[in-house]
Design an enzyme around this catalytic site. Sequence first.
Site, PDB file in Angstrom:
ATOM      1  N   SER A 315       0.991  -1.100  -0.204  1.00 15.36           N
ATOM      2  CA  SER A 315       0.128  -0.287   0.029  1.00 15.36           C
ATOM      3  C   SER A 315       0.891   1.426  -0.042  1.00 15.36           C
ATOM      4  CB  SER A 315      -0.874  -0.102   1.291  1.00 15.36           C
ATOM      5  OG  SER A 315      -1.889   1.093   1.101  1.00 15.36           O
ATOM      6  N   ASP A 326      10.778   5.483  -9.674  1.00 13.60           N
ATOM      7  CA  ASP A 326      10.431   5.807 -10.961  1.00 13.60           C
ATOM      8  C   ASP A 326      11.263   7.252 -11.086  1.00 13.60           C
ATOM      9  OD1 ASP A 326       8.840   4.036 -11.366  1.00 13.60           O
ATOM     10  OD2 ASP A 326       6.994   5.156 -11.400  1.00 13.60           O
ATOM     11  N   LYS A 340      -0.422  -4.679  -3.846  1.00 17.80           N
ATOM     12  CA  LYS A 340      -1.810  -4.005  -3.613  1.00 17.80           C
ATOM     13  C   LYS A 340      -2.068  -2.869  -4.188  1.00 17.80           C
ATOM     14  CE  LYS A 340      -5.985  -4.411  -1.514  1.00 17.80           C
ATOM     15  NZ  LYS A 340      -6.482  -3.040  -1.743  1.00 17.80           N
TER      16      LYS A 340
END
Length: 429
Positions: A315, A326, A340
């Site tokens: 999460s 990223d 998730k």
Amino acid sequence: MKAIWTKKAAVVMLAGTIITGSTGCGSINMTTDDSGLVQASKQGSVKMLSNSDVVGQDTNDKLEKIENLIDKNFYFEDEEQAKQDGIIKGYMEGLDDPYSVYYTAEEYAEFMEDTEGEYVGVGVQLSQNAETKVITVVKVFDGPAAEAGIQAEDIITKVDGEDITTQDIDSVVDKVRGKEGTDVTIEVYRGADASDHEYTMPRRKVENPTVEYKMLEDNIGYVAVSSFYEVTADQYIAAVKDLESQGMEGLVVDLRDNGGGLLDIAVDMLDFMLPAGKIVYTEDKDGNVTSEYTSTNEEQFTKPLAVLVNGYSASASEIFAGAIKDYEAGTLVGTNTYGKGIVQRMFPLDDGSAIKLTIAKYFTPNGNDIHKVGIKPAIEVELDVEAYRDSKGEKDNQLDAAMDEILKQLGKEAKHGTEKNTADEKNEE
């Protein structure tokens, strides 16, 4: 040091279901772990299940027959509200989505309380293996459980004499929690001595420390974040700044076993770490972007950074790790995260109860869908569980690998000789 495991399992604190907050849509929004995002709205209500336009007439007729049979034959006393709650819980279970659930008024009140980082319980962090349903103590905080003698790695088998080995972790959490001052008896199986142990302890308010930090050798800072609660961002930022004042040259952020928490807090922490840009966004079933979170240019962490993750990192932890990856702001070390990536919205109802519904997916800044996939670290290292256990956390080959990565980024020689595999960048997403 935290107890670290490499099995994939949902992690839930005894604080209850963990929440993650978001904004948008003119409502109060949150996220949860059982590992993902939950947006909570003040609006919305549901009709009574006895209304024939919600359930069919055949079902209503069947319920009436069952009620008559219960009235005539059931030996024990029954509670009307409990039966009504059970009907609604069953109705939600019919959606065949483990993250869309019904909370009674009491359960919802506990749910909301959990974000404060303090709760009435015994002070343990639990995890449940998704396949075997085994519930394991991941961490023991200062509190009744620690005082009674419960240890990390204990497997919970009974609560107040009731066998819970096939029950869902949320149900077990509900049984362990209760009114402040009342006692609860927990039976565990301890693999270290291959025997059962029974402990009775009082429930009381327990503070869940979410951030621990220290300076390691070679001026490498270490910050462990166990969850994302209201107090966590301030604690995290203060910890990093304190380490910087001590001459920190590089930082390891440990998100292992962190099942999530408040999304707004994860966003605040990432805003402190990243340059201006997108942090995370969500899309509904039609592909429409429903919310987007961004960082500012006000602060940015530029020292060498490594983030430790494992199969319990879920999460909000995955949002943090995904954004760091990223932006190439740091290196992920450890094992694949939980995976998730769906969003639930919490709809409070007039009587204080609430329903939680899956409404969207969330994506990393580069648009990666991590649901049921997780995030693969650039440096994959399986924890040497035996060495970790025998040394009581002192020998941590995953942390050693992260420290070596920091040294490498600093242009220094690695010291720990950890075995590690660099993931194929083409297959990381």
